[in-house]
Design a protein around this motif. Structure first.
Motif, PDB file in Angstrom:
ATOM      1  N   TYR A   1       0.843  -1.176   0.000  1.00 27.33           N
ATOM      2  CA  TYR A   1       0.000   0.000   0.000  1.00 27.33           C
ATOM      3  C   TYR A   1       0.885   1.234   0.000  1.00 27.33           C
ATOM      4  CZ  TYR A   1       1.197   0.011   4.953  1.00 27.33           C
ATOM      5  OH  TYR A   1       1.881   0.019   6.141  1.00 27.33           O
ATOM      6  N   PRO A   2       0.451   2.331  -0.661  1.00 23.74           N
ATOM      7  CA  PRO A   2      -0.730   2.435  -1.519  1.00 23.74           C
ATOM      8  C   PRO A   2      -0.435   1.854  -2.892  1.00 23.74           C
ATOM      9  CG  PRO A   2       0.430   4.526  -1.492  1.00 23.74           C
ATOM     10  CD  PRO A   2       1.187   3.624  -0.568  1.00 23.74           C
TER      11      PRO A   2
ATOM     12  N   VAL B   1       8.618   9.937  -5.245  1.00 26.38           N
ATOM     13  CA  VAL B   1       7.224   9.808  -5.665  1.00 26.38           C
ATOM     14  C   VAL B   1       6.325   9.418  -4.513  1.00 26.38           C
ATOM     15  CG1 VAL B   1       5.648   8.602  -7.201  1.00 26.38           C
ATOM     16  CG2 VAL B   1       7.924   9.252  -7.994  1.00 26.38           C
ATOM     17  N   VAL B   2       6.647   8.333  -3.819  1.00 25.59           N
ATOM     18  CA  VAL B   2       5.742   7.809  -2.817  1.00 25.59           C
ATOM     19  C   VAL B   2       6.516   6.900  -1.875  1.00 25.59           C
ATOM     20  CG1 VAL B   2       5.084   5.784  -4.181  1.00 25.59           C
ATOM     21  CG2 VAL B   2       3.508   6.684  -2.459  1.00 25.59           C
ATOM     22  N   VAL B   3       6.009   6.799  -0.625  1.00 24.33           N
ATOM     23  CA  VAL B   3       6.519   5.844   0.347  1.00 24.33           C
ATOM     24  C   VAL B   3       5.571   4.655   0.368  1.00 24.33           C
ATOM     25  CG1 VAL B   3       7.025   5.400   2.766  1.00 24.33           C
ATOM     26  CG2 VAL B   3       7.629   7.600   1.745  1.00 24.33           C
ATOM     27  N   LEU B   4       6.107   3.459   0.113  1.00 22.36           N
ATOM     28  CA  LEU B   4       5.303   2.240   0.098  1.00 22.36           C
ATOM     29  C   LEU B   4       5.452   1.518   1.427  1.00 22.36           C
ATOM     30  CD1 LEU B   4       6.146   0.886  -3.472  1.00 22.36           C
ATOM     31  CD2 LEU B   4       4.138   2.205  -2.749  1.00 22.36           C
ATOM     32  N   GLY B   5       4.337   0.905   1.864  1.00 24.86           N
ATOM     33  CA  GLY B   5       4.367   0.093   3.061  1.00 24.86           C
ATOM     34  C   GLY B   5       3.853  -1.292   2.774  1.00 24.86           C
ATOM     35  N   ALA B   6       4.239  -2.278   3.601  1.00 23.99           N
ATOM     36  CA  ALA B   6       3.801  -3.653   3.434  1.00 23.99           C
ATOM     37  C   ALA B   6       3.277  -4.178   4.754  1.00 23.99           C
ATOM     38  CB  ALA B   6       4.952  -4.522   2.937  1.00 23.99           C
ATOM     39  N   SER B   7       2.262  -5.079   4.689  1.00 24.48           N
ATOM     40  CA  SER B   7       1.695  -5.710   5.880  1.00 24.48           C
ATOM     41  C   SER B   7       1.449  -7.172   5.582  1.00 24.48           C
ATOM     42  CB  SER B   7       0.391  -5.014   6.287  1.00 24.48           C
ATOM     43  OG  SER B   7      -0.577  -5.143   5.267  1.00 24.48           O
ATOM     44  N   ASP B   8       1.310  -7.966   6.687  1.00 23.77           N
ATOM     45  CA  ASP B   8       1.155  -9.417   6.532  1.00 23.77           C
ATOM     46  C   ASP B   8       0.231  -9.904   7.638  1.00 23.77           C
ATOM     47  OD1 ASP B   8       1.489 -12.229   6.317  1.00 23.77           O
ATOM     48  OD2 ASP B   8       3.434 -11.902   5.366  1.00 23.77           O
ATOM     49  N   LYS B   9      -0.748 -10.754   7.318  1.00 28.39           N
ATOM     50  CA  LYS B   9      -1.688 -11.291   8.297  1.00 28.39           C
ATOM     51  C   LYS B   9      -1.023 -12.299   9.231  1.00 28.39           C
ATOM     52  CE  LYS B   9      -5.857 -10.767   5.465  1.00 28.39           C
ATOM     53  NZ  LYS B   9      -6.994 -11.485   4.842  1.00 28.39           N
TER      54      LYS B   9
ATOM     55  N   LYS C   1      13.675   4.116  -9.322  1.00 27.06           N
ATOM     56  CA  LYS C   1      14.304   3.109  -8.478  1.00 27.06           C
ATOM     57  C   LYS C   1      13.550   3.050  -7.147  1.00 27.06           C
ATOM     58  CE  LYS C   1      17.747   6.070  -6.223  1.00 27.06           C
ATOM     59  NZ  LYS C   1      19.179   6.227  -5.922  1.00 27.06           N
ATOM     60  N   ILE C   2      13.763   1.968  -6.377  1.00 27.33           N
ATOM     61  CA  ILE C   2      13.104   1.784  -5.073  1.00 27.33           C
ATOM     62  C   ILE C   2      14.181   1.620  -4.009  1.00 27.33           C
ATOM     63  CG2 ILE C   2      12.846  -0.726  -5.314  1.00 27.33           C
ATOM     64  CD1 ILE C   2      10.085  -0.347  -3.921  1.00 27.33           C
ATOM     65  N   THR C   3      13.994   2.332  -2.915  1.00 23.38           N
ATOM     66  CA  THR C   3      14.987   2.330  -1.833  1.00 23.38           C
ATOM     67  C   THR C   3      14.306   1.944  -0.525  1.00 23.38           C
ATOM     68  OG1 THR C   3      16.218   4.080  -2.935  1.00 23.38           O
ATOM     69  CG2 THR C   3      16.698   3.700  -0.614  1.00 23.38           C
ATOM     70  N   LYS C   4      14.893   1.043   0.249  1.00 27.63           N
ATOM     71  CA  LYS C   4      14.336   0.602   1.530  1.00 27.63           C
ATOM     72  C   LYS C   4      14.504   1.702   2.582  1.00 27.63           C
ATOM     73  CE  LYS C   4      14.693  -3.038   5.030  1.00 27.63           C
ATOM     74  NZ  LYS C   4      15.363  -4.307   5.407  1.00 27.63           N
ATOM     75  N   ILE C   5      13.422   1.932   3.324  1.00 24.76           N
ATOM     76  CA  ILE C   5      13.457   2.898   4.425  1.00 24.76           C
ATOM     77  C   ILE C   5      13.653   2.176   5.762  1.00 24.76           C
ATOM     78  CG2 ILE C   5      12.140   4.666   5.675  1.00 24.76           C
ATOM     79  CD1 ILE C   5      10.752   5.353   3.077  1.00 24.76           C
ATOM     80  N   ASN C   6      12.836   1.143   5.994  1.00 24.24           N
ATOM     81  CA  ASN C   6      12.943   0.336   7.213  1.00 24.24           C
ATOM     82  C   ASN C   6      12.415  -1.050   6.902  1.00 24.24           C
ATOM     83  OD1 ASN C   6      10.109   0.587   7.327  1.00 24.24           O
ATOM     84  ND2 ASN C   6      10.279   2.406   8.661  1.00 24.24           N
ATOM     85  N   ASN C   7      12.088  -1.855   7.929  1.00 23.32           N
ATOM     86  CA  ASN C   7      11.654  -3.238   7.709  1.00 23.32           C
ATOM     87  C   ASN C   7      10.320  -3.338   7.007  1.00 23.32           C
ATOM     88  OD1 ASN C   7      13.970  -4.184   8.895  1.00 23.32           O
ATOM     89  ND2 ASN C   7      13.017  -4.540  10.908  1.00 23.32           N
ATOM     90  N   THR C   8       9.529  -2.285   7.042  1.00 28.06           N
ATOM     91  CA  THR C   8       8.172  -2.366   6.500  1.00 28.06           C
ATOM     92  C   THR C   8       7.885  -1.332   5.427  1.00 28.06           C
ATOM     93  OG1 THR C   8       7.366  -0.935   8.275  1.00 28.06           O
ATOM     94  CG2 THR C   8       7.257  -3.318   8.663  1.00 28.06           C
ATOM     95  N   HIS C   9       8.820  -0.418   5.103  1.00 29.58           N
ATOM     96  CA  HIS C   9       8.537   0.652   4.158  1.00 29.58           C
ATOM     97  C   HIS C   9       9.721   0.857   3.216  1.00 29.58           C
ATOM     98  CE1 HIS C   9       5.605   1.462   7.307  1.00 29.58           C
ATOM     99  NE2 HIS C   9       4.901   2.110   6.374  1.00 29.58           N
TER     100      HIS C   9
END
Length: 810
Positions: free
Chosen positions: A679-680, A694-702, A726-734
């Motif tokens: 997301y988003p 452009v945007v900060v992406l986040g990830a989640s897991d059930k 390009k995509i750059t890691k911010i932390n463990n989830t974003h």
């Protein structure tokens, strides 16, 4: 009036002029004793008119003033201040010839010279007043006269003592009740055209005569001797409630020396004369006889303090004022009254003879120093009259009511009623037959003391209760002869034996005083079919020392427990088990165990599912084995905090059958069965933006950790010779998506894969939709974008590549 004969003019004593008042300023003041001795033919006009300024010794405007003194063979015209009058007359000639040294009476005439100029300022600079007992709030002390000779415009007064003020009309008044004002007051007056200062000296009664002597001294010695006061005003006693006719003479004021043409007046400003009640007393101004005009009421006003004075025909004081005391003699015209009712007294039963119960006090409005208010008390009637018609006695002088019977007769439990009513009579005149009477009723309540212990109505009580039931099983009844409204009657029950498991409790019914025995823990027939309890009863209040609780204050309760078909019981309950989610269908979860408490009935038990919210379980009806009928999913909404709950029934073979309920809690362990979500999925950016982030992406897991983060973010292979982002890691989830260059206005789909940390890991391939919009004046326009710049073929190839990579990792 003819003075031609040359002989002394003989005049009859004229009536005394009315006292000067503020509303009647002008009256003739020429003294007859002066007119009599004026030589005929030498006075052509001798007439004066005086204006009363106030009731204080105050001189009016600073006018030309003449004192005419009737003395032997001499006449004097002197300037002086005296008397508080302002003359408004013209004296053409004033000559006095004396033929007798007896007439030394001074006649004061203040005459105005029409041709004198006005002198601005206070018309009198110094005043002497006698120190009263108290300066009364808003009561005039004296009148000040200030004249700036030009109308007194914007006249203002200031007093040295802030507790006094001067009114607009010149009246000096106190702003509050003052007992001490010091030795002097200074009044400063100021208008548009003048200002001046006046001094008011406050002297004591002993200082007053010396001060007046200084005020009134004149040049030369007039030979006025100091004389003793001539008024004799003895106190007057008047009986109240006198009958007509009125007025009637009640006394006399005597003048001890001869004063020609004197007037005896009652001084104004006192009750009974010109203050309410007005007009009660009159005085004959010639003879001094005092009369009363109507009947008096001592209870309304017991004493009057009048002031009498002797004046000459002009109204000037010759002697006085002297206080005249009038006392009203009391008559026995008021009955005794009991004002503090209702009268209620209490006495404890069994009290010793002579115990004081209460005091009755009556009030008599008559004179307390006479027998008219001397009261004696008596008991007229007692209700009821048993056990003795004379249960009580009242002290005839004090009104104290005491007991006169023995403590044995003062027994509340043997009386018809614990309430006695006494009719009390109070008689004045010391109780003589001629005295007036008043009556009141005294209510006496015999209070209870705990001299009777509670007793059970029988020695043994029976009760029957079904096993497994709680509540009241029997009411224990007691009797107590004490007052039900007291703690000497209220019962307190205690189980003293037979309750080791605390299965029983007993409480008092506040309305009936019965003991309510209850089962608070269900009884088990199979454990014990009978129970025996020993119970005692006491009062809230302790017994008196001579009384003790006896055998009747304890009782036995026999309780029989009835057997009922009880439902089976699961062991344990609730039941708990831990299983991994996604176990195969048909897996055994648990085998439950239920037993029938009715061991003597030898019944069989069958099992069934009662509540299975997700429909995942089944149970063998015979042996109680629970198995799965579907996949157990930890992420299901039916699972709360990783626990799935289901209910099962155990049913015996009784008639009717009884049922027991068991609860099963299954704790589900997590497996990595959920791919992460991104997301988003939509982002917008301006075509000429300087910020290419452009945007900060986040990830989640059930799933649960460690099957979740840290997540791995990746871009699929980009088409074309140049890389666009390009995509750059911010932390463990974003992670951050960054443009490498500005793009044209269009829609772009960026293929992104996100992988969790499970074993094995799961990857989710998705697209981020990027809209490049035109931005002008802080407005973003994303309409009419060009076609996608990323071909579907490239996207499919990227997805295949990621899938293969994931497969190889497995």
């Amino acid at each position: 009036m003819d003075y031609g004969s040359g002989t002394p003019l003989q005049l009859n004593h004229p009536p005394c002029p009315p006292p000067p008042t503020a509303d009647a300023h002008l009256f003739p003041v020429v003294s007859p004793q002066c007119v009599e001795w004026v030589a005929p033919g030498r006075v052509t006009h001798a007439e004066a008119r005086l204006e009363r300024l106030s009731n204080k010794q105050q001189i009016g405007r600073n006018k030309f003033e003449i004192r005419v003194v009737c003395m032997p063979a001499e006449s004097q015209i002197l300037k002086n201040n005296f008397g508080g009058f302002e003359a408004e007359s013209t004296l053409e000639n004033a000559v006095t010839d004396s033929i007798s040294s007896f007439f030394s009476l001074q006649v004061l005439l203040l005459a105005r010279a029409e041709d004198l100029e006005c002198v601005p300022g206070f018309q009198q600079k110094v005043f002497y007043i006698e120190q009263p007992f108290e300066f009364t709030e808003d009561q005039p002390v004296l009148n000040l006269e200030f004249d700036d000779c030009k109308g007194n415009n914007k006249l203002n007064f200031e007093v040295s003592n802030p507790d006094f003020k001067v009114e607009r009309d010149g009246s000096l008044v106190a702003l509050k009740n003052i007992s001490e004002a010091g030795g002097a007051l200074f009044v400063h007056a100021r208008s548009e055209h003048a200002e001046d200062m006046a001094e008011i000296l406050i002297v004591g009664a002993n200082e007053k005569h010396g001060a007046l002597k200084e005020i009134f001294k004149i040049e030369g010695n007039l030979g006025i001797p100091r004389q003793k006061r001539a008024i004799l005003a003895t106190p007057i006693l008047i009986p109240e409630n006198q009958r007509p006719p009125f007025p009637r003479s009640v006394g006399k004021v005597i003048v001890s020396k001869f004063i020609p043409h004197k007037c005896i007046r009652i001084y104004g400003g006192v009750k009974g004369v010109d203050k309410d009640p007005k007009g009660i007393f009159r005085i004959n101004e010639i003879s001094g006889d005092v009369s009363v005009t109507r009947a008096l009421d001592r209870e309304a006003i017991a004493n009057y303090e009048l002031q009498v004075e002797v004046t000459d025909m002009t109204g000037n004081t010759i002697d006085g004022p002297v206080r005249l005391d009038i006392a009203v003699i009391d008559q026995n015209d008021n009955r005794p009254m009991f004002k503090e009712g209702p009268y209620v007294g209490h006495v404890m039963e069994g009290s010793p003879t002579g115990t004081t119960v209460m005091r009755m006090t009556a009030f008599d409005a008559d004179d307390s120093s006479t027998d008219n208010a001397l009261l004696r008390y008596n008991i007229l009637k007692q209700t009821p009259t048993k056990p003795s018609p004379n249960m009580f006695y009242i002290d005839p002088e004090k009104g104290d009511i005491v007991t006169v019977v023995s403590p044995v007769l003062l027994d509340r439990e043997t009386m018809e009623t614990p309430k006695y009513e006494l009719v009390i009579e109070a008689k004045d005149m010391g109780g003589l037959d001629v005295g007036l009477t008043g009556t009141a009723t005294a209510t006496i309540l015999i209070d209870d003391k705990n001299d009777h212990p509670p007793e059970f109505t029988k020695k043994e009580f029976q009760a029957t209760v079904k096993e497994g039931v709680t509540g009241v099983i029997v009411n224990l009844t007691v009797g107590d002869r004490d007052d039900p409204a007291t703690g000497a009657w209220r019962a307190v029950y205690t189980i003293i034996n037979g309750n080791p498991g605390q299965s029983f409790e007993i409480h008092t019914n506040p309305q009936t005083n019965e003991g309510m025995l209850s089962v608070v823990k269900p009884l088990d027939y199979e454990i014990s079919a009978f129970h025996t309890l020993l119970i005692k009863v006491e009062n809230e209040d302790p017994l008196i020392p001579d009384i003790a609780y006896g055998p009747s204050s304890t009782a036995t309760v026999q309780i029989t427990v009835e057997d009922v078909n009880e439902g089976p019981v699961f062991h344990p309950n609730p039941m708990t088990v831990t299983k991994q989610e996604n176990i195969p269908i048909g897996s055994v979860v648990l085998t439950v165990n239920a037993t029938d408490p009715d061991t003597l009935q030898h019944q069989t038990i069958r099992y069934s599912v009662y509540k299975d919210p997700a429909g995942w379980l089944e149970i063998n009806p015979t042996n109680g084995t629970i198995g799965t009928t579907a996949i157990l999913d930890r992420e299901s909404p039916y699972v709360q905090n990783n626990v799935y709950t289901a209910l099962f029934l155990a049913i015996d073979s009784g008639n009717p059958p009884a049922t027991g309920t068991g609860t099963l809690h299954i704790t589900l362990e997590d497996v990595n069965d959920n791919v992460p979500s991104l997301y988003p999925t939509l982002a917008k950016v301006c075509d000429e933006t300087k910020d290419l982030k452009v945007v900060v992406l986040g990830a989640s897991d059930k799933d649960l950790h460690p099957n979740t983060d840290p997540f791995k973010f990746e871009l699929s292979k980009q088409s074309g010779p140049e890389k666009l982002w390009k995509i750059t890691k911010i932390n463990n989830t974003h992670a951050q998506v960054i443009l490498l260059q500005n793009l044209k206005k269009a829609n772009y789909n960026i293929p992104i894969s996100v992988t969790d940390s499970g074993k094995p890991p799961l990857t989710n391939n998705t697209e981020l939709k990027l809209q490049v919009c035109s931005c002008k004046k802080s407005k973003m326009d994303c309409s009419a974008t060009d076609a996608l710049h990323i071909s579907m073929t490239l996207i499919l190839l990227s997805l295949v590549s990621l899938f293969c990579k994931s497969f190889l990792q497995l």
